[in-house]
Design an enzyme around this catalytic site. Structure first.
Site, mmCIF file in Angstrom:
data_model
loop_
_atom_site.group_PDB
_atom_site.id
_atom_site.type_symbol
_atom_site.label_atom_id
_atom_site.label_comp_id
_atom_site.label_asym_id
_atom_site.label_seq_id
_atom_site.Cartn_x
_atom_site.Cartn_y
_atom_site.Cartn_z
ATOM 1 N N ASP A 25 1.115 -1.193 0.253
ATOM 2 C CA ASP A 25 0.105 -0.136 -0.590
ATOM 3 C C ASP A 25 0.682 1.251 0.162
ATOM 4 O OD1 ASP A 25 -1.799 -1.935 0.390
ATOM 5 O OD2 ASP A 25 -2.451 -1.176 1.861
ATOM 6 N N LYS A 132 -6.784 -4.876 -3.321
ATOM 7 C CA LYS A 132 -7.468 -5.386 -2.187
ATOM 8 C C LYS A 132 -8.471 -4.374 -1.244
ATOM 9 C CE LYS A 132 -3.300 -4.062 1.443
ATOM 10 N NZ LYS A 132 -4.002 -3.531 2.048
ATOM 11 N N CYS A 165 -2.322 -2.161 7.863
ATOM 12 C CA CYS A 165 -1.809 -3.540 6.475
ATOM 13 C C CYS A 165 -0.697 -4.308 6.471
ATOM 14 C CB CYS A 165 -1.972 -2.899 5.688
ATOM 15 S SG CYS A 165 -4.285 -1.890 5.490
HETATM 16 N N1 TIU Z 1 -2.715 0.302 4.347
HETATM 17 C C1 TIU Z 1 -3.037 0.817 5.665
HETATM 18 O O1 TIU Z 1 -2.454 0.302 6.850
HETATM 19 N N2 TIU Z 1 -4.582 1.129 5.754
HETATM 20 C C2 TIU Z 1 -4.958 2.158 6.791
HETATM 21 O O2 TIU Z 1 -5.811 2.367 6.205
HETATM 22 N N3 TIU Z 1 -4.019 2.827 7.672
HETATM 23 C C3 TIU Z 1 -4.042 3.188 8.447
HETATM 24 O O3 TIU Z 1 -3.207 3.105 9.558
HETATM 25 N N4 TIU Z 1 -4.962 3.799 8.712
#
Ligand code: TIU
Length: 223
Positions: A25, A132, A165
């Site tokens: 991500d 995802k 994530c």
């Molecule tokens: N990719 C990921 O970690 N999504 C989140 O929403 N992370 C947060 O820390 N909010």
């Protein structure tokens, strides 16, 4: 030929032919201003420290011919894959939240500028990009199938955020039999204490979820 990464709680032996670099991500929505991370009230500068170490690992992986896989969290434009519970809790203000229009397009929606991977780490055409809808990269995706088809056993894990994530994915991967090493400086969180404790949790109890190392040790292992 197997190689060794100096890691905690102990040295990780791996075969590069069966190893993938998994980048979680690294999207504008999480590491640039105006995206989902900032909409949730976070300071995105805190996670930007992961960019440079991840770039070094990506360059090394491409040079070594290692399997590279990128993931992106987000939803279809119709938001049919967005659980109402996630929509509700990802909506800090009356106009904010997933699917609303921000400076980089609709927040966390596939096809929008903010949803895409940052230019510094942009995928090559032959590198799978796994979209995802959840925090874990295995839920409702073909990641496991891709890894199985490529004979992958070990995952070198980078990306954001460490406690959301990254660790959700590592926990999912661990239960599917993969060995995961999380790269401390190539991951990041909006909460430094969560970053620290997430790494502690992975390597505690003899490596209950996997290993932790840093980018220089990974690069050293490939020399
Ligand atoms: N990719 C990921 O970690 N999504 C989140 O929403 N992370 C947060 O820390 N909010």
């Amino acid at each position: 030929m197997t190689r060794k990464i100096q890691a905690e709680p102990y040295e990780l032996v791996f075969d590069p032919k069966h190893t993938a670099l998994l980048i979680i991500d690294m999207q504008r929505d999480f590491v640039e201003p105006g995206g989902f991370g900032e909409a949730l009230g976070n300071d995105v500068t805190l996670v930007r420290t992961a960019i440079e170490p991840t770039k070094k690992l990506l360059d090394m992986a491409r040079h070594q011919g290692l399997c590279v896989i990128h993931t992106r969290e987000g939803h279809a434009p119709h938001l049919g894959d967005l659980p109402p519970t996630k929509a509700e809790r990802g909506r800090p203000g009356p106009d904010g939240g997933i699917g609303s229009v921000g400076p980089m397009g609709r927040i966390l929606v596939r096809g929008e500028k903010g949803h895409d991977i940052i230019p510094e780490l942009y995928p090559l055409n032959d590198e799978p990009v796994v979209d995802k809808p959840g925090k874990g990269a295995f839920w409702a995706t073909d990641l496991h199938l891709i890894l199985q088809n490529r004979g992958i056993k070990t995952l070198i894990v980078c990306g954001v955020t460490t406690e959301v994530c990254v660790t959700t994915t590592v926990r999912e991967a661990n239960d599917r039999g993969y060995e995961c090493v999380v790269v401390s400086d190539a991951t990041g969180s909006y909460f430094p204490e969560f970053h620290k404790m997430s790494l502690e949790m992975i390597k505690a109890q003899g490596g209950i979820f996997g290993w932790v190392t840093d980018s220089s040790e990974v690069i050293r292992a490939f020399r």
